[in-house]
Write a protein that holds these residues in place. Structure first.
Motif, PDB file in Angstrom:
ATOM      1  N   ALA A   1       0.715  -1.206  -0.033  1.00 34.48           N
ATOM      2  CA  ALA A   1       0.198   0.011  -0.094  1.00 34.48           C
ATOM      3  C   ALA A   1       0.848   1.401   0.101  1.00 34.48           C
ATOM      4  N   TYR A   2       1.896   1.141   0.720  1.00 31.20           N
ATOM      5  CA  TYR A   2       2.781   2.483   0.976  1.00 31.20           C
ATOM      6  C   TYR A   2       3.458   2.665  -0.481  1.00 31.20           C
ATOM      7  N   ASN A   3       3.858   1.739  -1.384  1.00 31.53           N
ATOM      8  CA  ASN A   3       4.336   1.831  -2.550  1.00 31.53           C
ATOM      9  C   ASN A   3       3.282   2.297  -3.777  1.00 31.53           C
ATOM     10  N   ASP A   4       2.026   1.703  -3.571  1.00 27.09           N
ATOM     11  CA  ASP A   4       1.174   1.450  -4.487  1.00 27.09           C
ATOM     12  C   ASP A   4       0.453   3.107  -4.619  1.00 27.09           C
ATOM     13  N   TYR A   5       0.228   3.456  -3.504  1.00 26.61           N
ATOM     14  CA  TYR A   5      -0.623   4.658  -3.127  1.00 26.61           C
ATOM     15  C   TYR A   5       0.570   5.765  -2.495  1.00 26.61           C
ATOM     16  N   PRO A   6       1.535   6.265  -3.239  1.00 28.30           N
ATOM     17  CA  PRO A   6       2.525   7.128  -2.981  1.00 28.30           C
ATOM     18  C   PRO A   6       2.093   8.499  -2.555  1.00 28.30           C
ATOM     19  N   GLN A   7       0.743   8.972  -2.835  1.00 35.05           N
ATOM     20  CA  GLN A   7       0.071  10.111  -2.556  1.00 35.05           C
ATOM     21  C   GLN A   7      -0.336  10.391  -1.159  1.00 35.05           C
ATOM     22  N   TYR A   8      -0.533   9.417  -0.483  1.00 33.77           N
ATOM     23  CA  TYR A   8      -0.802   9.199   0.661  1.00 33.77           C
ATOM     24  C   TYR A   8       0.185   9.401   2.025  1.00 33.77           C
ATOM     25  N   LEU A   9       1.459   8.923   1.518  1.00 34.39           N
ATOM     26  CA  LEU A   9       2.370   9.027   2.912  1.00 34.39           C
ATOM     27  C   LEU A   9       3.886   9.040   2.183  1.00 34.39           C
ATOM     28  N   LYS A  10       4.178   8.083   1.292  1.00 33.59           N
ATOM     29  CA  LYS A  10       5.192   7.999   0.793  1.00 33.59           C
ATOM     30  C   LYS A  10       6.181   9.151   0.110  1.00 33.59           C
ATOM     31  N   ARG A  11       5.407  10.191  -0.384  1.00 35.95           N
ATOM     32  CA  ARG A  11       6.048  11.461  -0.718  1.00 35.95           C
ATOM     33  C   ARG A  11       6.900  12.359   0.666  1.00 35.95           C
ATOM     34  N   TYR A  12       6.597  11.949   1.668  1.00 35.54           N
ATOM     35  CA  TYR A  12       6.999  12.770   2.874  1.00 35.54           C
ATOM     36  C   TYR A  12       8.216  12.064   3.741  1.00 35.54           C
ATOM     37  N   PRO A  13       8.184  11.024   3.867  1.00 29.14           N
ATOM     38  CA  PRO A  13       9.271  10.579   4.836  1.00 29.14           C
ATOM     39  C   PRO A  13      10.819  10.526   3.862  1.00 29.14           C
ATOM     40  N   ARG A  14      11.692  10.854   4.613  1.00 23.18           N
ATOM     41  CA  ARG A  14      13.225  10.793   3.672  1.00 23.18           C
ATOM     42  C   ARG A  14      13.764   9.351   3.610  1.00 23.18           C
ATOM     43  N   GLN A  15      13.163   8.480   4.371  1.00 23.39           N
ATOM     44  CA  GLN A  15      13.634   7.082   4.453  1.00 23.39           C
ATOM     45  C   GLN A  15      12.388   6.034   4.765  1.00 23.39           C
ATOM     46  N   ALA A  16      12.747   5.104   4.340  1.00 26.79           N
ATOM     47  CA  ALA A  16      11.850   3.782   4.704  1.00 26.79           C
ATOM     48  C   ALA A  16      12.663   2.573   4.858  1.00 26.79           C
ATOM     49  N   ILE A  17      12.447   2.066   6.222  1.00 28.67           N
ATOM     50  CA  ILE A  17      13.316   0.898   6.599  1.00 28.67           C
ATOM     51  C   ILE A  17      12.343  -0.299   6.566  1.00 28.67           C
ATOM     52  N   GLN A  18      12.780  -1.329   6.006  1.00 24.06           N
ATOM     53  CA  GLN A  18      12.120  -2.678   6.184  1.00 24.06           C
ATOM     54  C   GLN A  18      12.265  -3.574   7.299  1.00 24.06           C
ATOM     55  N   TYR A  19      11.285  -4.268   7.899  1.00 23.55           N
ATOM     56  CA  TYR A  19      11.672  -4.959   8.923  1.00 23.55           C
ATOM     57  C   TYR A  19      11.096  -6.437   8.567  1.00 23.55           C
ATOM     58  N   ASP A  20      11.756  -7.422   9.227  1.00 23.20           N
ATOM     59  CA  ASP A  20      11.102  -8.699   9.146  1.00 23.20           C
ATOM     60  C   ASP A  20       9.804  -9.239  10.060  1.00 23.20           C
ATOM     61  N   THR A  21       9.627  -8.407  11.053  1.00 22.03           N
ATOM     62  CA  THR A  21       8.460  -8.519  11.940  1.00 22.03           C
ATOM     63  C   THR A  21       8.208  -6.910  12.407  1.00 22.03           C
ATOM     64  N   PHE A  22       7.005  -7.004  12.740  1.00 21.14           N
ATOM     65  CA  PHE A  22       6.391  -5.710  13.205  1.00 21.14           C
ATOM     66  C   PHE A  22       6.862  -5.387  14.793  1.00 21.14           C
ATOM     67  N   THR A  23       7.137  -6.727  15.256  1.00 18.99           N
ATOM     68  CA  THR A  23       7.790  -6.349  16.773  1.00 18.99           C
ATOM     69  C   THR A  23       8.998  -5.591  16.700  1.00 18.99           C
ATOM     70  N   ASN A  24       9.791  -5.788  15.986  1.00 16.27           N
ATOM     71  CA  ASN A  24      11.224  -5.290  15.656  1.00 16.27           C
ATOM     72  C   ASN A  24      10.947  -3.812  15.340  1.00 16.27           C
ATOM     73  N   ALA A  25      10.070  -3.553  14.415  1.00 13.87           N
ATOM     74  CA  ALA A  25       9.758  -2.222  14.113  1.00 13.87           C
ATOM     75  C   ALA A  25       9.199  -1.240  15.212  1.00 13.87           C
TER      76      ALA A  25
ATOM     77  N   LEU B   1       9.836  -2.025  18.439  1.00 16.90           N
ATOM     78  CA  LEU B   1      11.229  -1.532  18.953  1.00 16.90           C
ATOM     79  C   LEU B   1      11.971  -0.169  18.700  1.00 16.90           C
ATOM     80  N   ASP B   2      12.059  -0.231  17.332  1.00  9.93           N
ATOM     81  CA  ASP B   2      12.798   1.008  16.726  1.00  9.93           C
ATOM     82  C   ASP B   2      11.851   2.249  16.845  1.00  9.93           C
ATOM     83  N   LEU B   3      10.395   2.139  16.940  1.00  6.88           N
ATOM     84  CA  LEU B   3       9.634   3.208  17.014  1.00  6.88           C
ATOM     85  C   LEU B   3       9.890   3.746  18.554  1.00  6.88           C
ATOM     86  N   ASN B   4       9.680   2.691  19.593  1.00  9.45           N
ATOM     87  CA  ASN B   4       9.707   3.298  20.865  1.00  9.45           C
ATOM     88  C   ASN B   4      11.383   3.722  21.146  1.00  9.45           C
ATOM     89  N   ALA B   5      12.314   3.546  20.478  1.00  7.12           N
ATOM     90  CA  ALA B   5      13.525   3.896  20.624  1.00  7.12           C
ATOM     91  C   ALA B   5      13.921   5.256  19.994  1.00  7.12           C
TER      92      ALA B   5
END
Length: 282
Positions: free
Chosen positions: A166-190, A192-196
């Motif tokens: 969805a992030y890539n298919d609908y760039p008008q909603y969000l993708k145009r704003y962040p300077r970087q997108a990081i991929q994670y193997d699980t949401f749990t790890n994501a 952890l980084d959000l909390n930090a």
């Protein structure tokens, strides 16, 4: 010099011979998955192998003692019982789920699996059994109250997830704003980084986010935003050739919707009954 040339030509010849064989093998596996109905094989072994990401709360996840629990775990077992089959859960790399299905390592993808046009090209879907949507989760401390406020920030995505699509298919909603997108193997790890504060937002399934946040020590420290992505349908994915299995699973879903069993599972995990209408489904 001649030996080197002969060796080089030999390597080219080997590549020319191997490439078609590899292509034929891939075509054979794909054709078998699309054309072979494996119901007799499944019914003889009396087991259905379900592939899942075992960190996807509340759909399918490991409890502290290591046992599996979750909405889809309960639902799959209930369907298996009505079909007279044992359910064997197989943890897989979620980004490889369609490959595992096609190769026969698993029989079903059943773990908050979203119907999409791209997936429908290679996978057959059951009836929809649950609605979902992709949302943006952030910490309130970052002050993010709209997608535009992700400008210049870092967003997290799970590899191979419908949120990533969805992030890539609908760039008008969000993708145009962040300077970087990081991929994670699980949401749990994501998370952890959000909390930090290593990332400032993450695109995630609403069913996962709402359940995860509700079980944190400080749920009020999170903010969830609907950014415009289309709503999604959760369904069971299976090989296109498995027409009998698809028909039987759909029949059980309809039975469970009509006798209240599906509502009870929804009530257990989400505190509300199912909103999917099976009135027209057969």
């Amino acid at each position: 010099m001649k030996k080197i040339k002969l060796w080089a030509w030999g390597m080219v010849l080997i590549e020319l011979l191997v490439a078609p064989l590899a292509g034929c093998q891939h075509q054979s596996v794909t054709s078998r998955a699309n054309q072979t109905d494996t119901w007799n094989k499944i019914s003889q072994r009396k087991t259905l192998v379900v592939g899942l990401d075992d960190s996807f709360v509340p759909m399918g996840f490991r409890q502290k003692d290591g046992t599996l629990a979750g909405y889809d775990i309960d639902l799959a077992r209930a369907v298996g019982k009505r079909l007279g089959l044992r359910i064997s859960f197989q943890t897989i790399d979620w980004s490889m789920k369609e490959t595992e299905l096609r190769n026969g390592t698993i029989d079903l993808i059943w773990n908050g699996y979203t119907k999409t046009p791209a997936r429908a090209k290679t996978v057959a879907f059951s009836h929809t059994y649950l609605k979902n949507k992709q949302i943006l989760v952030s910490k309130k401390a970052t002050g993010i109250t709209s997608p535009a406020q992700m400008q210049g920030k870092v967003v997290g995505l799970q590899s191979g997830s419908s949120g990533y699509t969805a992030y890539n298919d609908y760039p008008q909603y969000l993708k145009r704003y962040p300077r970087q997108a990081i991929q994670y193997d699980t949401f749990t790890n994501a998370f952890l980084d959000l909390n930090a504060n290593r990332i400032q937002g993450m695109v995630i399934d609403s069913v996962y986010a709402n359940y995860y946040i509700a079980h944190q020590k400080d749920p009020q420290s999170y903010r969830t935003l609907t950014v415009g992505f289309p709503s999604e349908d959760f369904a069971v994915g299976m090989r296109k050739g498995d027409r009998t299995l698809r028909r039987k699973i759909n029949q059980v879903f309809t039975q469970m919707a009509h006798d209240g069993s599906l509502d009870r599972i929804n009530q257990k995990w989400f505190g509300e009954p199912n909103q999917i209408s099976f009135a027209a489904k057969k």
